[in-house]
Design an enzyme around this catalytic site. Structure first.
Site, PDB file in Angstrom:
ATOM      1  N   GLY A 111     -37.291  -6.962 -32.418  1.00 38.12           N
ATOM      2  CA  GLY A 111     -36.935  -5.764 -32.057  1.00 38.12           C
ATOM      3  C   GLY A 111     -35.871  -5.046 -32.915  1.00 38.12           C
ATOM      4  O   GLY A 111     -35.516  -5.813 -33.948  1.00 38.12           O
ATOM      5  N   ASN A 112     -35.566  -3.998 -32.496  1.00 37.68           N
ATOM      6  CA  ASN A 112     -34.333  -3.310 -33.096  1.00 37.68           C
ATOM      7  C   ASN A 112     -33.320  -2.657 -32.133  1.00 37.68           C
ATOM      8  O   ASN A 112     -33.723  -2.938 -30.935  1.00 37.68           O
ATOM      9  CB  ASN A 112     -34.680  -2.103 -34.088  1.00 37.68           C
ATOM     10  CG  ASN A 112     -35.495  -1.176 -33.593  1.00 37.68           C
ATOM     11  OD1 ASN A 112     -34.989  -0.333 -32.689  1.00 37.68           O
ATOM     12  ND2 ASN A 112     -37.067  -1.062 -33.631  1.00 37.68           N
ATOM     13  N   ARG A 113     -32.239  -2.005 -32.550  1.00 36.36           N
ATOM     14  CA  ARG A 113     -31.146  -1.774 -31.631  1.00 36.36           C
ATOM     15  C   ARG A 113     -31.058  -0.324 -31.238  1.00 36.36           C
ATOM     16  O   ARG A 113     -30.308   0.279 -30.768  1.00 36.36           O
ATOM     17  CB  ARG A 113     -29.871  -2.160 -32.341  1.00 36.36           C
ATOM     18  CG  ARG A 113     -29.502  -3.343 -32.556  1.00 36.36           C
ATOM     19  CD  ARG A 113     -28.114  -3.821 -33.277  1.00 36.36           C
ATOM     20  NE  ARG A 113     -27.168  -3.294 -32.490  1.00 36.36           N
ATOM     21  CZ  ARG A 113     -26.312  -2.652 -33.051  1.00 36.36           C
ATOM     22  NH1 ARG A 113     -26.097  -2.506 -34.363  1.00 36.36           N
ATOM     23  NH2 ARG A 113     -25.111  -2.141 -32.361  1.00 36.36           N
TER      24      ARG A 113
END
Ligand code: C5P
Length: 414
Positions: free
Chosen positions: A208-210
């Site tokens: 995922g990413n932030r």
């Protein structure tokens, strides 16, 4: 607004000139209070020319007008950039050894500080304790970023970029009230993607990413408040789709929310929604790659051994594909806006990346910002430049994500 910019003695003081400049260009009145050490790094004439006001340093000047408390009493906001380890220690101790210390103690205004120092100093137990004390008193701390320091070394301690400091500081003082709907987007159908996609590896893990979705949700709420029919396609949002006003949450109620998880789900949802949209805003952080296969059961280290090798395959570039297929799918008049979050901190190089990206993607506008470990994602403030398809800057905005959303929508409304 009356803003005091405090500058203390670190090499990042040269960047404080751009903090002062950004506040002045945004229409604020700026009083610079610099320590003696700060003036070893940056010249008083420079600060006076940029702030358009005399620079204050000496505790014993202007005694007749009680300057040591007058500057702080008149402030609506105090921003200290850079804030050295020594200054942070003085602030935590409540010392008033110089004009800046007096100004801060004599002020009821919100205080925002941007620490800058070497990693060892930032991680020193004394600094850690002092910063915790400041936070417990409601002092806002921006950064520091992780990156190149003064010497050849790099790590945590680099002062946040001036745009980010200004955006975070203005977000602190902006009223949380919701402006009345301007109605300038009535009847417009706007699709906004927000959040960050997650690409599963197995039933419990993902890449995922932030991205929190805050900027996309702010866009959806602001567009709805201005009368648009909004479809929000949310990927793993970490924020409520609410303007925070409770029962009268009318803009949130007029948004159709579709929840998605992966890039392919987001692609399907936005491609379908785009067929009936006047505007598509791609604020979501979409994974460029996904695991080629997803394990049906949890991957176990006992069977996997020391190395787990993943094969990732490219996801469709949704923004590019939507832009390229516009005329073929009867969406010729549609406006498409992309976002570019880059870790590049040099403003010129950042702009060059943005120009190359909008040329590659083929959208009408690109909202460009700089992100890092402590900036951009999940924060309440943002600072962006808006490029058109020719790569020209057609807008700039900083402040809360709601303010940034409204400036983007102003451009659309025009
Ligand atoms: O290529 P990059 O990820 O930097 O571009 C960011 C922009 O492109 C954002 O607007 C994002 O929503 C969009 N994007 C996309 N499909 C991808 C990757 C990014 O639509 N696979």
């Amino acid at each position: 607004m009356n803003i005091v910019v405090g500058i203390t003695g670190g090499i990042a003081a040269y960047k404080a000139v751009n903090v002062v400049r950004a506040f002045v260009l945004a229409g604020h009145s700026v009083q610079v209070v610099a320590t003696d050490a700060a003036l070893r790094f940056v010249g008083k004439p420079t600060l006076e020319a940029i702030s358009r006001n005399p620079v204050h340093t000496d505790l014993y000047e202007g005694v007749a007008e009680v300057r040591h408390v007058a500057i702080g009493q008149a402030a609506d906001l105090i921003v200290v950039a850079p804030a050295t380890a020594n200054f942070i220690a003085q602030l935590a101790g409540g010392f008033a050894a110089d004009l800046l210390g007096n100004t801060i103690l004599a002020s009821a205004a919100p205080l925002v500080i941007a620490p800058a120092m070497h990693t060892e100093m930032w991680q020193n137990a004394a600094t850690v304790a002092n910063v915790a004390t400041l936070r417990s008193r409601g002092i806002h701390i921006v950064g520091p970023a992780v990156g190149q320091l003064t010497g050849a070394d790099s790590g945590a301690g680099r002062m946040s970029e001036p745009d980010e400091i200004v955006a975070a500081a203005l977000a602190v003082v902006e009223p949380a009230t919701v402006e009345p709907a301007a109605g300038d987007l009535v009847g417009r159908r706007i699709v906004v993607t927000a959040g960050g996609t997650r690409e599963p590896l197995d039933p419990v893990r993902f890449i995922g990413n932030r991205s929190s979705g805050k900027q996309g949700v702010a866009l959806a709420l602001a567009a709805a408040a201005r009368g648009a029919e909004v479809t929000l396609i949310g990927a793993n949002l970490e924020v409520e789709v609410s303007d925070g006003t409770g029962a009268g949450d009318t803009s949130a109620q007029s948004i159709v929310v579709q929840r998605v998880g992966t890039s392919l789900e987001l692609s399907d949802a936005v491609t379908a929604a785009a067929l009936k949209a006047d505007v598509v805003i791609m604020a979501a952080a979409v994974a460029d790659y996904r695991p080629e296969s997803v394990a049906e059961a949890k991957i176990k280290k006992e069977t996997q051994g020391d190395i787990l090798q993943l094969t990732l395959v490219k996801n469709p570039d949704i923004l590019h594909d939507l832009s390229a297929a516009r005329s073929a799918s009867n969406r010729a008049g549609q406006t498409i806006i992309g976002f570019a979050a880059e870790t590049e901190t040099d403003p010129e190089a950042l702009l060059a990346l943005g120009r190359a990206k909008i040329a590659r993607k083929g959208c009408d506008y690109l909202v460009l910002n700089s992100v890092g470990w402590t900036t951009g994602f999940a924060t309440d403030g943002n600072a962006v430049k808006i490029l058109d398809s020719a790569g020209d800057i057609v807008g700039e905005a900083s402040g809360s994500k709601k303010t940034v959303a409204d400036r983007i929508l102003d451009l659309l409304a025009r």
